[in-house]
Write an enzyme that holds these catalytic residues in place. Structure first.
Site, PDB file in Angstrom:
ATOM      1  N   LYS A  80       0.760  -1.291   0.178  1.00  0.00           N
ATOM      2  CA  LYS A  80       0.150  -0.037   0.093  1.00  0.00           C
ATOM      3  C   LYS A  80       0.909   1.089  -0.023  1.00  0.00           C
ATOM      4  O   LYS A  80       0.554   2.233  -0.846  1.00  0.00           O
ATOM      5  CB  LYS A  80      -1.065   0.053   1.215  1.00  0.00           C
ATOM      6  CG  LYS A  80      -2.085  -0.847   1.105  1.00  0.00           C
ATOM      7  CD  LYS A  80      -2.773  -1.085   2.343  1.00  0.00           C
ATOM      8  CE  LYS A  80      -3.916  -2.136   2.241  1.00  0.00           C
ATOM      9  NZ  LYS A  80      -4.783  -2.467   3.534  1.00  0.00           N
ATOM     10  N   GLN A  89      -4.493  -1.320   9.771  1.00  0.00           N
ATOM     11  CA  GLN A  89      -4.418  -2.742   9.081  1.00  0.00           C
ATOM     12  C   GLN A  89      -4.940  -3.802  10.150  1.00  0.00           C
ATOM     13  O   GLN A  89      -4.547  -3.905  11.402  1.00  0.00           O
ATOM     14  CB  GLN A  89      -2.820  -2.921   8.713  1.00  0.00           C
ATOM     15  CG  GLN A  89      -2.928  -4.448   7.699  1.00  0.00           C
ATOM     16  CD  GLN A  89      -3.568  -3.973   6.649  1.00  0.00           C
ATOM     17  OE1 GLN A  89      -3.738  -3.002   5.958  1.00  0.00           O
ATOM     18  NE2 GLN A  89      -3.651  -5.442   5.970  1.00  0.00           N
ATOM     19  N   ASP A 128     -11.011   3.194   4.682  1.00  0.00           N
ATOM     20  CA  ASP A 128     -10.985   1.674   4.385  1.00  0.00           C
ATOM     21  C   ASP A 128     -12.838   1.670   4.574  1.00  0.00           C
ATOM     22  O   ASP A 128     -13.108   0.588   4.247  1.00  0.00           O
ATOM     23  CB  ASP A 128     -10.579   1.202   5.849  1.00  0.00           C
ATOM     24  CG  ASP A 128      -9.449   0.327   5.750  1.00  0.00           C
ATOM     25  OD1 ASP A 128      -9.107  -0.027   4.520  1.00  0.00           O
ATOM     26  OD2 ASP A 128      -8.653   0.235   6.685  1.00  0.00           O
TER      27      ASP A 128
HETATM   28  N1  L34 Z   1      -7.537  -2.244   7.467  1.00  0.00           N
HETATM   29  N2  L34 Z   1      -7.040  -4.242   7.003  1.00  0.00           N
HETATM   30  C1  L34 Z   1      -7.613  -3.216   6.523  1.00  0.00           C
HETATM   31  N3  L34 Z   1      -8.053  -2.594   5.395  1.00  0.00           N
HETATM   32  C2  L34 Z   1      -7.689  -3.480   4.383  1.00  0.00           C
HETATM   33  O1  L34 Z   1      -8.194  -3.110   2.957  1.00  0.00           O
HETATM   34  C3  L34 Z   1      -7.404  -4.888   4.699  1.00  0.00           C
HETATM   35  N4  L34 Z   1      -7.074  -5.874   3.821  1.00  0.00           N
HETATM   36  C4  L34 Z   1      -7.465  -7.173   3.973  1.00  0.00           C
HETATM   37  C5  L34 Z   1      -6.619  -7.648   5.531  1.00  0.00           C
HETATM   38  N5  L34 Z   1      -6.570  -6.443   6.351  1.00  0.00           N
HETATM   39  C6  L34 Z   1      -6.882  -5.160   6.085  1.00  0.00           C
HETATM   40  C7  L34 Z   1      -6.152  -5.837   2.888  1.00  0.00           C
HETATM   41  O2  L34 Z   1      -5.659  -4.952   2.535  1.00  0.00           O
HETATM   42  C8  L34 Z   1      -6.674  -7.888   2.810  1.00  0.00           C
HETATM   43  N6  L34 Z   1      -5.913  -7.002   2.147  1.00  0.00           N
HETATM   44  C9  L34 Z   1      -5.285  -7.322   1.021  1.00  0.00           C
HETATM   45  C10 L34 Z   1      -4.565  -6.254   0.419  1.00  0.00           C
HETATM   46  C11 L34 Z   1      -3.743  -6.570  -0.926  1.00  0.00           C
HETATM   47  C12 L34 Z   1      -3.661  -7.779  -1.084  1.00  0.00           C
HETATM   48  C13 L34 Z   1      -4.190  -8.859  -0.649  1.00  0.00           C
HETATM   49  C14 L34 Z   1      -5.024  -8.596   0.770  1.00  0.00           C
HETATM   50  C15 L34 Z   1      -2.666  -8.112  -2.299  1.00  0.00           C
HETATM   51  O3  L34 Z   1      -2.328  -7.268  -2.889  1.00  0.00           O
HETATM   52  N7  L34 Z   1      -2.714  -9.414  -2.774  1.00  0.00           N
HETATM   53  C16 L34 Z   1      -1.654  -9.830  -3.836  1.00  0.00           C
HETATM   54  C17 L34 Z   1      -0.731 -10.721  -3.552  1.00  0.00           C
HETATM   55  C18 L34 Z   1      -0.043 -10.211  -2.346  1.00  0.00           C
HETATM   56  C19 L34 Z   1       0.965 -11.193  -1.743  1.00  0.00           C
HETATM   57  O4  L34 Z   1       2.045 -11.846  -2.783  1.00  0.00           O
HETATM   58  O5  L34 Z   1       1.090 -11.553  -0.662  1.00  0.00           O
HETATM   59  C20 L34 Z   1      -2.463 -10.263  -4.854  1.00  0.00           C
HETATM   60  O6  L34 Z   1      -2.110 -10.227  -6.251  1.00  0.00           O
HETATM   61  O7  L34 Z   1      -3.656 -10.834  -4.569  1.00  0.00           O
END
Ligand code: L34
Length: 290
Positions: free
Chosen positions: A51, A95, A118
């Protein structure tokens, strides 16, 4: 069958946030998000890092606040109160999940709804339910954006959501049933008997249960649109990091039946981050216009 390219669609949203940031900067406003992470959960560290990188690429500022897992609820609350009052900070993101001794609800309630990028604060949730303006939660809003970007018919479609979390399933059910979306929604959860019966009815199936491989090929109707919100780390000794990411959907067999499917990684995850940037730009523009 089309594998949905979340990264490319996310890039377009991020480009738009970047342009808005250029305009804001020219007007003397630098959009700034305070990012709070308590503890060192590896997945949370990687999401928060992603982020902050995205914010920087869009020309936005971030306050990176890393706290020990032992931080008290009272300390966290007073930090949030000071950020609420800090005019240079447009958004506050705590987070999740938080350490177990901290009550999540108390922390979210403390964030000013004006800075709730959020979309988790009860005021934001209420506005969303009532169809009023306010911040929409990033993952559900990102899924809506994906569907729209691909011209997937939502009006009149039967959407089946698996998972009723406050982060994804429940708010998504609200967005999908708004008049401008007009889907019919079935919400499945741990109390659902015969999950497969319901998922097989879905024109649009959203898997947001946090259980790797929960949705198998036999649970999906031919031609369904399948949105996989799961980002489960499963151990894999052959992988460099010792784990690999697996969605809630058993990708190979389900992709044989789906018309559209999101991959993991590269599907919904990147959209979550893109929509966060959009919300931060909204927050900064609102303070400018106030
Ligand atoms: N406050 N907490 C708050 N806001 C959020 O919006 C989140 N979330 C969830 C967990 N806790 C939070 C996220 O940001 C889940 N989440 C999130 C954000 C980004 C990705 C996955 C979950 C992401 O970028 N995933 C990548 C792979 C990342 C990796 O390699 O680990 C993808 O391509 O899916």
């Amino acid at each position: 069958m089309t594998i949905i390219d979340g990264k490319t669609i996310a890039r377009a949203v991020r480009e738009d946030a970047k342009k808005r940031t250029e305009t804001l900067r020219a007007q003397g406003v630098v959009p700034c998000l305070a990012v709070i992470l308590a503890g060192e959960d590896p997945a949370s560290v990687s999401y928060v890092t992603a982020k902050e990188k995205a914010l920087a690429e869009a020309g936005m500022a971030s306050r990176d606040i890393r706290l020990s897992a032992g931080i008290s609820e009272a300390e966290l609350l007073s930090l949030i109160i000071s950020l609420n009052e800090d005019a240079a900070v447009h958004g506050i993101l705590v987070q999740l999940p938080l350490p177990k001794h901290v009550r999540e609800g108390r922390v979210i309630d403390a964030i000013s709804p004006k800075k709730d990028v959020d979309g988790f604060h009860p005021v934001s949730v209420g506005n969303m339910v009532l169809g009023k303006d306010g911040f929409l939660p990033c993952t559900p809003n990102g899924i809506m954006r994906l569907l729209r970007a691909l011209d997937i018919p939502v009006n009149g479609a039967h959407a089946v959501i698996v998972g009723r979390s406050n982060l994804v399933g429940r708010p998504l059910s609200i967005l999908l049933t708004r008049k401008d979306s007009n889907a019919t929604v079935t919400m499945c959860h741990t109390g659902t008997t015969n999950l497969a019966y319901h998922t097989r009815q879905a024109d649009i199936l959203i898997a947001a249960a946090g259980k790797a491989g929960l949705i198998t090929g036999d649970m999906v109707k031919e031609g369904a649109v399948v949105i996989d919100v799961g980002v489960n780390r499963v151990s894999d000794i052959s992988a460099k990091k010792g784990y690999r990411l697996r969605g809630d959907v058993d990708f190979e067999p389900v992709s044989q039946k789906a018309s559209f499917i999101t991959p993991v990684p590269g599907g919904v995850g990147p959209m979550t981050i893109a929509m966060l940037l959009q919300n931060v730009a909204d927050a900064a523009e609102k303070t400018r216009d106030a």
